[in-house]
Design a protein around this motif. Structure first.
Motif, mmCIF file in Angstrom:
data_model
loop_
_atom_site.group_PDB
_atom_site.id
_atom_site.type_symbol
_atom_site.label_atom_id
_atom_site.label_comp_id
_atom_site.label_asym_id
_atom_site.label_seq_id
_atom_site.Cartn_x
_atom_site.Cartn_y
_atom_site.Cartn_z
ATOM 1 N N GLU A 155 -3.829 3.588 24.487
ATOM 2 C CA GLU A 155 -4.392 2.683 23.477
ATOM 3 C C GLU A 155 -5.421 3.838 23.217
ATOM 4 O OE1 GLU A 155 -3.270 0.244 21.537
ATOM 5 O OE2 GLU A 155 -1.542 -0.734 22.727
ATOM 6 N N ALA A 156 -6.165 4.296 23.870
ATOM 7 C CA ALA A 156 -7.401 4.280 23.172
ATOM 8 C C ALA A 156 -7.281 6.004 22.372
ATOM 9 C CB ALA A 156 -8.380 4.655 24.669
ATOM 10 N N GLU A 157 -6.207 7.005 23.120
ATOM 11 C CA GLU A 157 -5.891 7.821 23.103
ATOM 12 C C GLU A 157 -5.391 7.539 21.272
ATOM 13 O OE1 GLU A 157 -6.720 10.704 24.527
ATOM 14 O OE2 GLU A 157 -6.458 10.453 26.282
ATOM 15 N N SER A 158 -4.510 6.494 21.518
ATOM 16 C CA SER A 158 -4.181 6.380 19.943
ATOM 17 C C SER A 158 -5.119 5.965 18.581
ATOM 18 C CB SER A 158 -3.055 5.309 19.932
ATOM 19 O OG SER A 158 -2.357 5.644 21.069
ATOM 20 N N PHE A 159 -6.047 5.255 19.260
ATOM 21 C CA PHE A 159 -7.325 4.909 18.320
ATOM 22 C C PHE A 159 -7.767 5.917 17.747
ATOM 23 C CE2 PHE A 159 -10.879 2.850 17.449
ATOM 24 C CZ PHE A 159 -10.745 1.892 17.203
ATOM 25 N N MET A 160 -7.600 7.234 19.145
ATOM 26 C CA MET A 160 -9.194 8.238 18.447
ATOM 27 C C MET A 160 -8.192 9.356 17.620
ATOM 28 S SD MET A 160 -10.648 10.649 21.586
ATOM 29 C CE MET A 160 -9.002 11.914 21.818
ATOM 30 N N ALA A 161 -6.929 8.995 17.975
ATOM 31 C CA ALA A 161 -6.343 10.104 16.954
ATOM 32 C C ALA A 161 -6.095 9.881 15.742
ATOM 33 C CB ALA A 161 -4.684 10.067 17.598
ATOM 34 N N ALA A 162 -5.789 8.610 15.647
ATOM 35 C CA ALA A 162 -5.995 8.048 14.510
ATOM 36 C C ALA A 162 -7.137 7.911 13.592
ATOM 37 C CB ALA A 162 -6.005 6.586 14.454
ATOM 38 N N VAL A 163 -8.226 7.702 14.094
ATOM 39 C CA VAL A 163 -9.397 7.559 13.106
ATOM 40 C C VAL A 163 -9.667 9.326 13.386
ATOM 41 C CG1 VAL A 163 -12.635 8.278 13.478
ATOM 42 C CG2 VAL A 163 -11.229 6.470 14.843
ATOM 43 N N GLY A 165 -7.464 11.666 12.257
ATOM 44 C CA GLY A 165 -6.273 11.906 11.637
ATOM 45 C C GLY A 165 -6.981 11.430 10.201
ATOM 46 N N ALA A 166 -7.360 9.983 9.813
ATOM 47 C CA ALA A 166 -8.411 9.760 9.177
ATOM 48 C C ALA A 166 -9.566 10.557 8.672
ATOM 49 C CB ALA A 166 -8.755 7.942 9.184
ATOM 50 N N SER A 180 -10.303 3.686 5.465
ATOM 51 C CA SER A 180 -10.860 2.810 5.897
ATOM 52 C C SER A 180 -9.230 2.181 5.859
ATOM 53 C CB SER A 180 -11.949 2.069 4.705
ATOM 54 O OG SER A 180 -12.623 2.013 4.767
ATOM 55 N N VAL A 181 -8.574 2.214 5.088
ATOM 56 C CA VAL A 181 -7.364 2.004 4.894
ATOM 57 C C VAL A 181 -6.391 2.372 6.299
ATOM 58 C CG1 VAL A 181 -5.094 2.399 4.285
ATOM 59 C CG2 VAL A 181 -6.998 1.700 2.864
ATOM 60 N N VAL A 182 -6.779 3.200 6.840
ATOM 61 C CA VAL A 182 -5.920 3.651 8.178
ATOM 62 C C VAL A 182 -6.731 3.304 9.527
ATOM 63 C CG1 VAL A 182 -5.907 5.362 9.605
ATOM 64 C CG2 VAL A 182 -5.504 6.552 7.365
ATOM 65 N N THR B 149 2.627 -4.041 8.267
ATOM 66 C CA THR B 149 0.801 -5.043 7.677
ATOM 67 C C THR B 149 1.021 -5.185 6.880
ATOM 68 O OG1 THR B 149 0.643 -3.645 9.488
ATOM 69 C CG2 THR B 149 1.244 -5.335 10.275
ATOM 70 N N GLY B 150 1.068 -3.652 5.595
ATOM 71 C CA GLY B 150 -0.080 -3.555 4.803
ATOM 72 C C GLY B 150 1.809 -2.946 3.788
ATOM 73 N N THR B 151 0.605 -2.206 3.256
ATOM 74 C CA THR B 151 1.617 -1.598 2.017
ATOM 75 C C THR B 151 2.339 -0.784 2.280
ATOM 76 O OG1 THR B 151 0.370 0.003 0.793
ATOM 77 C CG2 THR B 151 0.715 -1.528 -0.333
ATOM 78 N N ALA B 152 3.739 -0.014 2.177
ATOM 79 C CA ALA B 152 4.775 1.158 2.757
ATOM 80 C C ALA B 152 3.459 1.997 2.695
ATOM 81 C CB ALA B 152 5.574 1.292 2.045
ATOM 82 N N GLN B 153 2.973 2.237 1.364
ATOM 83 C CA GLN B 153 2.105 3.449 1.545
ATOM 84 C C GLN B 153 0.753 3.496 2.452
ATOM 85 O OE1 GLN B 153 2.215 6.404 -1.056
ATOM 86 N NE2 GLN B 153 0.492 6.644 0.038
ATOM 87 N N SER B 154 -0.139 2.485 2.461
ATOM 88 C CA SER B 154 -1.031 2.210 3.711
ATOM 89 C C SER B 154 -0.392 2.853 4.755
ATOM 90 C CB SER B 154 -1.524 0.781 3.509
ATOM 91 O OG SER B 154 -0.848 0.193 3.817
ATOM 92 N N GLU B 155 0.435 2.199 4.980
ATOM 93 C CA GLU B 155 1.252 1.750 6.530
ATOM 94 C C GLU B 155 1.411 4.034 6.631
ATOM 95 O OE1 GLU B 155 1.994 0.388 8.837
ATOM 96 O OE2 GLU B 155 2.568 -1.551 8.760
ATOM 97 N N ALA B 156 1.961 4.404 5.860
ATOM 98 C CA ALA B 156 2.243 6.328 5.451
ATOM 99 C C ALA B 156 1.119 6.911 5.698
ATOM 100 C CB ALA B 156 3.489 5.896 4.378
ATOM 101 N N GLU B 157 0.050 6.002 5.785
ATOM 102 C CA GLU B 157 -1.382 6.685 5.695
ATOM 103 C C GLU B 157 -1.745 6.846 7.052
ATOM 104 O OE1 GLU B 157 -1.961 9.428 3.653
ATOM 105 O OE2 GLU B 157 -1.806 8.449 1.566
ATOM 106 N N SER B 158 -1.374 6.128 7.480
ATOM 107 C CA SER B 158 -1.750 5.626 8.849
ATOM 108 C C SER B 158 -1.048 6.215 9.932
ATOM 109 C CB SER B 158 -1.858 3.864 9.473
ATOM 110 O OG SER B 158 -2.165 3.029 9.292
ATOM 111 N N PHE B 159 0.724 6.108 9.191
ATOM 112 C CA PHE B 159 0.764 6.889 10.678
ATOM 113 C C PHE B 159 1.689 8.680 10.651
ATOM 114 C CE2 PHE B 159 4.967 8.942 11.440
ATOM 115 C CZ PHE B 159 6.227 7.981 12.127
ATOM 116 N N MET B 160 0.832 8.534 8.772
ATOM 117 C CA MET B 160 0.841 10.495 8.955
ATOM 118 C C MET B 160 -0.854 10.916 9.752
ATOM 119 S SD MET B 160 0.190 12.107 5.910
ATOM 120 C CE MET B 160 -0.967 11.759 5.399
ATOM 121 N N ALA B 161 -1.706 9.873 9.555
ATOM 122 C CA ALA B 161 -3.138 10.552 9.755
ATOM 123 C C ALA B 161 -3.360 10.768 11.541
ATOM 124 C CB ALA B 161 -4.627 9.346 9.799
#
Lengths: 196, 196
Positions: A155-163, A165-166, A180-182, B149-161
DNA sequence: CACAGCCTACCTTCTAGTAGGTAAATATCA
DNA sequence: TGATATTTACCTACTAGAAGGTAGGCTGTG
Protein backbone atom coordinates in the motif's frame (compact mmCIF):
# COMPACT_ATOMS: atom_id res chain seq x y z
CA UNK A 1 26.84 16.76 10.52
CA UNK A 2 28.73 18.59 7.79
CA UNK A 3 29.08 22.27 8.65
CA UNK A 4 27.89 24.62 5.95
CA UNK A 5 28.86 28.24 5.50
CA UNK A 6 26.45 30.77 4.09
CA UNK A 7 27.95 30.49 0.63
CA UNK A 8 28.08 26.71 0.39
CA UNK A 9 24.55 26.66 1.71
CA UNK A 10 23.53 29.06 -1.03
CA UNK A 11 25.31 26.92 -3.62
CA UNK A 12 23.39 23.87 -2.44
CA UNK A 13 20.06 25.66 -2.49
CA UNK A 14 20.74 26.92 -5.99
CA UNK A 15 21.86 23.51 -7.23
CA UNK A 16 18.75 21.94 -5.76
CA UNK A 17 16.51 24.35 -7.64
CA UNK A 18 18.40 23.71 -10.86
CA UNK A 19 18.20 19.92 -10.44
CA UNK A 20 14.48 20.17 -9.82
CA UNK A 21 14.20 22.01 -13.12
CA UNK A 22 16.37 19.82 -15.31
CA UNK A 23 18.09 16.96 -13.51
CA UNK A 24 21.74 16.09 -13.07
CA UNK A 25 22.92 17.09 -16.54
CA UNK A 26 20.56 20.04 -16.63
CA UNK A 27 22.80 22.40 -14.71
CA UNK A 28 26.43 23.44 -14.66
CA UNK A 29 28.86 25.14 -12.28
CA UNK A 30 28.54 28.21 -14.49
CA UNK A 31 24.78 28.32 -13.90
CA UNK A 32 25.31 28.25 -10.15
CA UNK A 33 28.10 30.82 -10.32
CA UNK A 34 25.77 33.24 -12.14
CA UNK A 35 23.03 32.93 -9.55
CA UNK A 36 25.15 32.89 -6.40
CA UNK A 37 27.39 35.66 -7.67
CA UNK A 38 30.80 34.02 -7.30
CA UNK A 39 33.17 32.47 -9.82
CA UNK A 40 33.07 28.90 -11.03
CA UNK A 41 36.41 28.12 -9.39
CA UNK A 42 35.05 29.23 -6.02
CA UNK A 43 32.37 26.57 -6.21
CA UNK A 44 35.09 23.98 -6.65
CA UNK A 45 36.60 25.29 -3.42
CA UNK A 46 33.42 24.35 -1.57
CA UNK A 47 32.65 21.20 -3.55
CA UNK A 48 35.66 19.77 -5.40
CA UNK A 49 33.52 17.89 -7.92
CA UNK A 50 29.96 17.88 -9.14
CA UNK A 51 29.42 14.52 -7.51
CA UNK A 52 30.54 15.97 -4.16
CA UNK A 53 28.07 18.81 -4.55
CA UNK A 54 25.11 16.67 -5.45
CA UNK A 55 25.93 14.00 -2.86
CA UNK A 56 26.10 16.62 -0.11
CA UNK A 57 22.91 18.17 -1.40
CA UNK A 58 21.13 14.84 -1.24
CA UNK A 59 22.45 13.99 2.22
CA UNK A 60 21.10 17.32 3.44
CA UNK A 61 17.80 16.78 1.65
CA UNK A 62 17.43 13.34 3.17
CA UNK A 63 18.09 14.63 6.66
CA UNK A 64 15.49 17.37 6.21
CA UNK A 65 13.04 14.84 4.84
CA UNK A 66 13.58 12.42 7.71
CA UNK A 67 13.22 15.23 10.23
CA UNK A 68 10.06 16.41 8.48
CA UNK A 69 8.50 12.97 8.47
CA UNK A 70 9.36 12.53 12.15
CA UNK A 71 7.76 15.88 12.92
CA UNK A 72 4.60 14.90 11.06
CA UNK A 73 4.34 11.81 13.23
CA UNK A 74 4.96 13.68 16.47
CA UNK A 75 2.42 16.41 15.72
CA UNK A 76 -0.36 14.12 14.48
CA UNK A 77 -1.62 11.12 16.40
CA UNK A 78 -4.13 10.05 13.74
CA UNK A 79 -2.51 8.06 10.87
CA UNK A 80 -4.92 9.62 8.36
CA UNK A 81 -3.82 13.06 9.52
CA UNK A 82 -0.19 12.02 9.17
CA UNK A 83 -0.78 11.07 5.54
CA UNK A 84 -2.73 14.28 5.01
CA UNK A 85 0.13 16.32 6.45
CA UNK A 86 2.54 14.63 4.05
CA UNK A 87 0.29 15.33 1.07
CA UNK A 88 -0.35 18.89 2.21
CA UNK A 89 3.37 19.53 2.31
CA UNK A 90 3.70 18.67 -1.36
CA UNK A 91 0.48 20.42 -2.33
CA UNK A 92 2.05 23.60 -0.99
CA UNK A 93 5.26 22.97 -2.95
CA UNK A 94 3.75 22.07 -6.33
CA UNK A 95 3.11 25.65 -7.40
CA UNK A 96 6.64 26.86 -6.66
CA UNK A 97 9.10 26.06 -9.46
CA UNK A 98 12.01 25.94 -6.98
CA UNK A 99 10.43 23.12 -5.00
CA UNK A 100 7.73 21.62 -7.20
CA UNK A 101 9.36 18.22 -7.35
CA UNK A 102 11.12 15.85 -4.99
CA UNK A 103 14.84 16.07 -5.88
CA UNK A 104 15.20 12.33 -5.43
CA UNK A 105 12.19 11.51 -7.56
CA UNK A 106 13.54 13.71 -10.31
CA UNK A 107 17.01 12.19 -10.21
CA UNK A 108 15.44 8.74 -10.03
CA UNK A 109 14.30 9.05 -13.62
CA UNK A 110 17.92 9.40 -14.74
CA UNK A 111 19.37 6.59 -12.64
CA UNK A 112 21.03 4.73 -15.54
CA UNK A 113 23.31 7.70 -16.27
CA UNK A 114 23.87 8.86 -12.68
CA UNK A 115 27.15 8.40 -10.77
CA UNK A 116 26.76 5.47 -8.35
CA UNK A 117 27.29 7.67 -5.26
CA UNK A 118 24.18 9.60 -6.27
CA UNK A 119 22.11 6.52 -7.04
CA UNK A 120 22.78 5.23 -3.51
CA UNK A 121 21.30 8.37 -1.95
CA UNK A 122 18.28 8.41 -4.25
CA UNK A 123 17.52 4.78 -3.55
CA UNK A 124 17.94 5.30 0.18
CA UNK A 125 15.43 8.15 0.12
CA UNK A 126 12.84 6.00 -1.63
CA UNK A 127 13.31 3.31 1.02
CA UNK A 128 13.06 5.84 3.84
CA UNK A 129 9.85 7.28 2.45
CA UNK A 130 8.15 4.00 1.63
CA UNK A 131 9.11 2.61 5.04
CA UNK A 132 7.66 5.68 6.76
CA UNK A 133 4.44 5.41 4.74
CA UNK A 134 4.20 1.69 5.50
CA UNK A 135 4.56 2.31 9.23
CA UNK A 136 1.82 4.94 9.16
CA UNK A 137 -0.47 2.70 7.13
CA UNK A 138 0.31 -0.26 9.40
CA UNK A 139 -0.55 1.89 12.41
CA UNK A 140 -3.85 2.88 10.80
CA UNK A 141 -4.66 -0.75 10.13
CA UNK A 142 -3.85 -1.73 13.71
CA UNK A 143 -6.21 0.98 14.94
CA UNK A 144 -8.88 -0.30 12.53
CA UNK A 145 -8.90 3.17 10.98
CA UNK A 146 -7.63 1.83 7.64
CA UNK A 147 -8.52 -1.32 5.82
CA UNK A 148 -5.81 -2.53 3.48
CA UNK A 149 -6.19 -4.45 0.26
CA UNK A 150 -2.58 -5.72 0.40
CA UNK A 151 0.31 -5.49 2.84
CA UNK A 152 1.12 -2.15 4.45
CA UNK A 153 4.35 -2.11 2.43
CA UNK A 154 2.58 -2.65 -0.90
CA UNK A 155 0.00 0.00 0.00
CA UNK A 156 2.92 2.30 0.81
CA UNK A 157 4.58 1.65 -2.55
CA UNK A 158 1.29 2.40 -4.31
CA UNK A 159 0.83 5.58 -2.31
CA UNK A 160 4.36 6.78 -3.05
CA UNK A 161 4.12 5.94 -6.75
CA UNK A 162 0.85 7.83 -7.04
CA UNK A 163 2.36 10.92 -5.43
CA UNK A 164 5.38 10.85 -7.76
CA UNK A 165 3.17 10.32 -10.78
CA UNK A 166 0.99 13.21 -9.65
CA UNK A 167 4.04 15.49 -9.49
CA UNK A 168 4.85 14.51 -13.05
CA UNK A 169 1.33 15.15 -14.30
CA UNK A 170 1.17 18.53 -12.57
CA UNK A 171 4.40 19.47 -14.32
CA UNK A 172 3.21 18.27 -17.72
CA UNK A 173 -0.17 19.96 -17.59
CA UNK A 174 1.28 23.01 -15.85
CA UNK A 175 -1.68 22.65 -13.51
CA UNK A 176 -1.38 22.25 -9.74
CA UNK A 177 -4.92 20.93 -9.44
CA UNK A 178 -4.04 17.58 -11.02
CA UNK A 179 -1.81 16.88 -8.04
CA UNK A 180 -4.72 17.20 -5.65
CA UNK A 181 -7.09 15.32 -7.92
CA UNK A 182 -4.74 12.34 -7.81
CA UNK A 183 -3.55 12.51 -4.21
CA UNK A 184 -6.71 13.39 -2.29
CA UNK A 185 -8.53 10.12 -2.98
CA UNK A 186 -5.47 8.14 -1.84
CA UNK A 187 -6.17 8.63 1.85
CA UNK A 188 -9.95 8.47 1.48
CA UNK A 189 -9.58 5.11 -0.20
CA UNK A 190 -7.73 3.71 2.81
CA UNK A 191 -10.39 5.06 5.18
CA UNK A 192 -13.58 4.51 3.19
CA UNK A 193 -12.97 0.82 2.81
CA UNK A 194 -13.21 0.52 6.58
CA UNK A 195 -16.75 -0.76 6.73
CA UNK A 196 -15.61 -3.31 4.15
CA UNK B 1 3.56 10.26 -42.49
CA UNK B 2 7.26 11.07 -42.46
CA UNK B 3 9.20 8.56 -44.53
CA UNK B 4 12.12 6.99 -42.69
CA UNK B 5 15.10 5.23 -44.22
CA UNK B 6 16.82 2.36 -42.45
CA UNK B 7 19.52 4.62 -41.06
CA UNK B 8 17.31 7.42 -39.80
CA UNK B 9 15.09 4.77 -38.29
CA UNK B 10 18.12 3.33 -36.53
CA UNK B 11 19.11 6.80 -35.33
CA UNK B 12 15.65 7.30 -33.87
CA UNK B 13 15.63 3.94 -32.17
CA UNK B 14 19.03 4.62 -30.68
CA UNK B 15 18.09 8.12 -29.53
CA UNK B 16 14.94 6.73 -27.93
CA UNK B 17 16.96 4.22 -25.94
CA UNK B 18 19.40 6.92 -24.85
CA UNK B 19 16.59 9.29 -23.80
CA UNK B 20 14.98 6.51 -21.79
CA UNK B 21 18.28 6.10 -19.98
CA UNK B 22 19.14 9.72 -19.27
CA UNK B 23 16.71 12.22 -20.71
CA UNK B 24 17.19 15.05 -23.21
CA UNK B 25 20.58 16.21 -21.98
CA UNK B 26 21.67 12.66 -21.26
CA UNK B 27 22.71 11.87 -24.81
CA UNK B 28 24.64 13.47 -27.64
CA UNK B 29 25.06 13.11 -31.38
CA UNK B 30 28.43 11.50 -30.65
CA UNK B 31 26.73 8.80 -28.55
CA UNK B 32 24.36 7.97 -31.38
CA UNK B 33 27.17 8.02 -33.95
CA UNK B 34 29.09 5.44 -31.89
CA UNK B 35 26.16 3.06 -31.68
CA UNK B 36 24.80 3.42 -35.21
CA UNK B 37 28.28 3.34 -36.74
CA UNK B 38 28.20 6.56 -38.75
CA UNK B 39 29.75 9.98 -38.17
CA UNK B 40 28.20 12.81 -36.21
CA UNK B 41 27.80 14.94 -39.32
CA UNK B 42 25.79 12.20 -41.01
CA UNK B 43 23.20 12.39 -38.26
CA UNK B 44 22.81 16.07 -39.02
CA UNK B 45 22.06 15.06 -42.61
CA UNK B 46 19.04 13.10 -41.39
CA UNK B 47 18.06 15.45 -38.55
CA UNK B 48 19.49 18.98 -38.90
CA UNK B 49 19.18 19.72 -35.19
CA UNK B 50 18.70 17.83 -31.96
CA UNK B 51 15.23 19.32 -31.62
CA UNK B 52 14.33 17.95 -35.07
CA UNK B 53 15.50 14.51 -34.05
CA UNK B 54 13.66 14.40 -30.76
CA UNK B 55 10.49 15.95 -32.20
CA UNK B 56 10.39 13.36 -34.98
CA UNK B 57 11.11 10.63 -32.45
CA UNK B 58 8.20 11.78 -30.32
CA UNK B 59 5.81 12.11 -33.25
CA UNK B 60 6.65 8.54 -34.20
CA UNK B 61 6.30 7.37 -30.62
CA UNK B 62 2.92 9.03 -30.30
CA UNK B 63 1.66 7.45 -33.50
CA UNK B 64 2.77 4.02 -32.31
CA UNK B 65 1.18 4.65 -28.93
CA UNK B 66 -2.12 5.76 -30.44
CA UNK B 67 -2.11 2.77 -32.78
CA UNK B 68 -1.33 0.48 -29.87
CA UNK B 69 -4.12 1.87 -27.72
CA UNK B 70 -6.57 1.56 -30.62
CA UNK B 71 -5.50 -2.04 -31.12
CA UNK B 72 -6.04 -2.79 -27.44
CA UNK B 73 -9.57 -1.51 -27.73
CA UNK B 74 -10.33 -3.44 -30.90
CA UNK B 75 -8.98 -6.73 -29.55
CA UNK B 76 -10.63 -6.52 -26.12
CA UNK B 77 -14.30 -5.87 -25.61
CA UNK B 78 -14.13 -5.88 -21.80
CA UNK B 79 -12.89 -2.55 -20.37
CA UNK B 80 -11.07 -4.38 -17.55
CA UNK B 81 -9.23 -6.44 -20.16
CA UNK B 82 -8.36 -3.27 -22.04
CA UNK B 83 -6.74 -1.83 -18.93
CA UNK B 84 -4.99 -5.15 -18.29
CA UNK B 85 -3.62 -5.20 -21.82
CA UNK B 86 -2.23 -1.70 -21.30
CA UNK B 87 -0.60 -2.69 -18.01
CA UNK B 88 0.72 -5.95 -19.49
CA UNK B 89 2.41 -4.05 -22.26
CA UNK B 90 4.43 -2.07 -19.74
CA UNK B 91 5.04 -5.04 -17.49
CA UNK B 92 6.76 -6.69 -20.44
CA UNK B 93 8.85 -3.55 -21.09
CA UNK B 94 9.98 -2.83 -17.53
CA UNK B 95 12.76 -5.40 -17.50
CA UNK B 96 14.33 -4.20 -20.75
CA UNK B 97 16.60 -1.16 -20.29
CA UNK B 98 15.91 -0.01 -23.86
CA UNK B 99 12.19 0.31 -23.24
CA UNK B 100 11.70 0.32 -19.48
CA UNK B 101 10.20 3.80 -19.40
CA UNK B 102 7.73 5.84 -21.41
CA UNK B 103 9.83 8.35 -23.38
CA UNK B 104 7.26 11.05 -22.75
CA UNK B 105 7.06 10.36 -19.02
CA UNK B 106 10.82 10.58 -18.80
CA UNK B 107 11.03 13.83 -20.73
CA UNK B 108 8.12 15.18 -18.69
CA UNK B 109 10.33 15.38 -15.62
CA UNK B 110 12.62 17.82 -17.44
CA UNK B 111 9.94 20.04 -18.92
CA UNK B 112 11.30 23.31 -17.49
CA UNK B 113 14.54 22.93 -19.50
CA UNK B 114 13.06 21.35 -22.63
CA UNK B 115 12.67 23.16 -25.97
CA UNK B 116 9.02 24.19 -26.39
CA UNK B 117 8.55 22.02 -29.51
CA UNK B 118 9.35 18.99 -27.36
CA UNK B 119 7.10 20.06 -24.48
CA UNK B 120 4.15 20.25 -26.88
CA UNK B 121 4.59 16.62 -27.92
CA UNK B 122 5.06 15.39 -24.36
CA UNK B 123 1.97 17.21 -23.15
CA UNK B 124 -0.05 15.91 -26.11
CA UNK B 125 0.92 12.35 -25.28
CA UNK B 126 -0.24 12.74 -21.69
CA UNK B 127 -3.58 14.05 -22.93
CA UNK B 128 -3.95 11.24 -25.44
CA UNK B 129 -3.23 8.62 -22.81
CA UNK B 130 -5.42 10.06 -20.07
CA UNK B 131 -8.26 10.57 -22.56
CA UNK B 132 -7.97 6.96 -23.71
CA UNK B 133 -7.95 5.71 -20.11
CA UNK B 134 -10.94 7.91 -19.26
CA UNK B 135 -12.90 6.53 -22.20
CA UNK B 136 -12.16 2.96 -21.14
CA UNK B 137 -13.10 3.70 -17.54
CA UNK B 138 -16.23 5.51 -18.65
CA UNK B 139 -17.19 2.52 -20.75
CA UNK B 140 -16.66 0.22 -17.77
CA UNK B 141 -18.86 2.45 -15.63
CA UNK B 142 -21.60 2.49 -18.27
CA UNK B 143 -21.53 -1.31 -18.37
CA UNK B 144 -21.71 -1.37 -14.54
CA UNK B 145 -18.44 -3.30 -14.60
CA UNK B 146 -16.60 -0.50 -12.80
CA UNK B 147 -17.75 1.72 -9.98
CA UNK B 148 -15.95 5.05 -9.86
CA UNK B 149 -15.17 7.18 -6.84
CA UNK B 150 -14.75 10.32 -8.95
CA UNK B 151 -15.20 11.24 -12.60
CA UNK B 152 -13.84 8.94 -15.29
CA UNK B 153 -11.28 11.62 -16.11
CA UNK B 154 -10.02 11.92 -12.54
CA UNK B 155 -9.86 8.13 -12.24
CA UNK B 156 -7.88 8.13 -15.47
CA UNK B 157 -5.43 10.74 -14.12
CA UNK B 158 -4.95 8.66 -10.98
CA UNK B 159 -4.42 5.52 -13.03
CA UNK B 160 -1.86 7.17 -15.27
CA UNK B 161 0.00 8.78 -12.38
CA UNK B 162 0.22 5.45 -10.57
CA UNK B 163 1.68 3.77 -13.66
CA UNK B 164 4.30 6.49 -14.11
CA UNK B 165 5.19 6.41 -10.44
CA UNK B 166 5.49 2.64 -10.64
CA UNK B 167 7.97 2.95 -13.53
CA UNK B 168 10.02 5.29 -11.38
CA UNK B 169 9.99 2.98 -8.38
CA UNK B 170 10.95 -0.04 -10.50
CA UNK B 171 13.91 1.95 -11.80
CA UNK B 172 14.99 3.10 -8.36
CA UNK B 173 14.75 -0.30 -6.70
CA UNK B 174 16.08 -2.06 -9.78
CA UNK B 175 13.20 -4.43 -9.27
CA UNK B 176 10.52 -5.16 -11.86
CA UNK B 177 8.18 -6.61 -9.26
CA UNK B 178 7.40 -3.21 -7.74
CA UNK B 179 5.76 -2.24 -11.01
CA UNK B 180 3.28 -5.11 -10.75
CA UNK B 181 2.75 -4.57 -7.03
CA UNK B 182 1.60 -1.03 -7.74
CA UNK B 183 -0.27 -1.53 -11.01
CA UNK B 184 -2.14 -4.79 -10.44
CA UNK B 185 -4.45 -3.44 -7.71
CA UNK B 186 -5.38 -0.47 -9.91
CA UNK B 187 -7.79 -2.43 -12.06
CA UNK B 188 -9.03 -4.63 -9.20
CA UNK B 189 -9.94 -1.53 -7.27
CA UNK B 190 -12.18 -0.32 -10.10
CA UNK B 191 -13.85 -3.72 -10.30
CA UNK B 192 -14.04 -4.74 -6.66
CA UNK B 193 -15.92 -1.65 -5.65
CA UNK B 194 -18.70 -2.78 -7.95
CA UNK B 195 -21.00 -4.22 -5.27
CA UNK B 196 -20.57 -0.81 -3.60
C1' DC C 1 22.70 15.42 -64.01
C1' DA C 2 20.84 15.69 -59.38
C1' DC C 3 20.42 14.12 -55.19
C1' DA C 4 20.86 10.90 -51.22
C1' DG C 5 23.96 9.42 -47.96
C1' DC C 6 27.93 9.55 -46.14
C1' DC C 7 32.53 11.43 -45.16
C1' DT C 8 36.69 14.68 -43.23
C1' DA C 9 37.68 18.72 -41.17
C1' DC C 10 36.45 22.40 -38.75
C1' DC C 11 33.94 26.01 -35.64
C1' DT C 12 32.06 27.94 -31.38
C1' DT C 13 30.45 27.37 -27.07
C1' DC C 14 30.08 25.00 -22.99
C1' DT C 15 31.73 21.41 -19.72
C1' DA C 16 34.06 20.02 -15.31
C1' DG C 17 38.13 20.70 -13.37
C1' DT C 18 43.14 22.68 -12.33
C1' DA C 19 47.00 25.93 -11.21
C1' DG C 20 48.34 29.32 -8.74
C1' DG C 21 47.68 33.70 -6.49
C1' DT C 22 45.60 37.35 -2.97
C1' DA C 23 43.58 39.09 1.13
C1' DA C 24 41.53 38.38 5.36
C1' DA C 25 40.39 35.68 9.27
C1' DT C 26 42.05 32.46 12.69
C1' DA C 27 45.32 29.61 15.35
C1' DT C 28 49.63 29.04 17.57
C1' DC C 29 53.09 30.21 20.54
C1' DA C 30 57.30 32.96 22.62
C1' DT D 1 50.60 40.84 24.02
C1' DG D 2 52.66 40.69 19.17
C1' DA D 3 54.85 37.93 15.53
C1' DT D 4 54.11 34.07 12.82
C1' DA D 5 51.83 30.25 10.67
C1' DT D 6 47.81 28.28 8.74
C1' DT D 7 43.40 28.16 6.81
C1' DT D 8 39.39 30.02 4.47
C1' DA D 9 37.26 31.99 0.74
C1' DC D 10 37.63 33.91 -2.99
C1' DC D 11 39.91 35.34 -7.48
C1' DT D 12 42.10 35.19 -12.67
C1' DA D 13 43.55 32.38 -16.11
C1' DC D 14 43.81 28.23 -18.03
C1' DT D 15 43.11 23.23 -19.77
C1' DA D 16 41.19 19.22 -22.30
C1' DG D 17 37.39 17.40 -23.89
C1' DA D 18 32.56 17.29 -25.27
C1' DA D 19 28.56 19.73 -26.97
C1' DG D 20 25.70 20.99 -31.23
C1' DG D 21 26.39 22.45 -35.62
C1' DT D 22 28.59 23.85 -40.44
C1' DA D 23 31.25 23.67 -44.95
C1' DG D 24 32.39 21.30 -48.45
C1' DG D 25 33.87 17.11 -50.79
C1' DC D 26 33.33 12.21 -52.36
C1' DT D 27 30.46 8.23 -54.40
C1' DG D 28 26.83 5.57 -56.07
C1' DT D 29 22.06 5.39 -57.98
C1' DG D 30 17.59 6.86 -60.56
Amino acid sequence: MTKLTNTSDEIIRCARTLIIAGGYNGFSYADIADVVGIRKASIHHHFPSKVDLVRTLLQLYREEAKAGLATVKSYNTDPADQLRAYINYWTACIGDPTSSFCVCALLASQIPVLPPEIVVEVRAHFRTLSTWLASVIEEGATQNAFSLTGTAQSEAESFMAAVHGAMLSARVYGDEKVFSVVTEPLIERLINDQGK
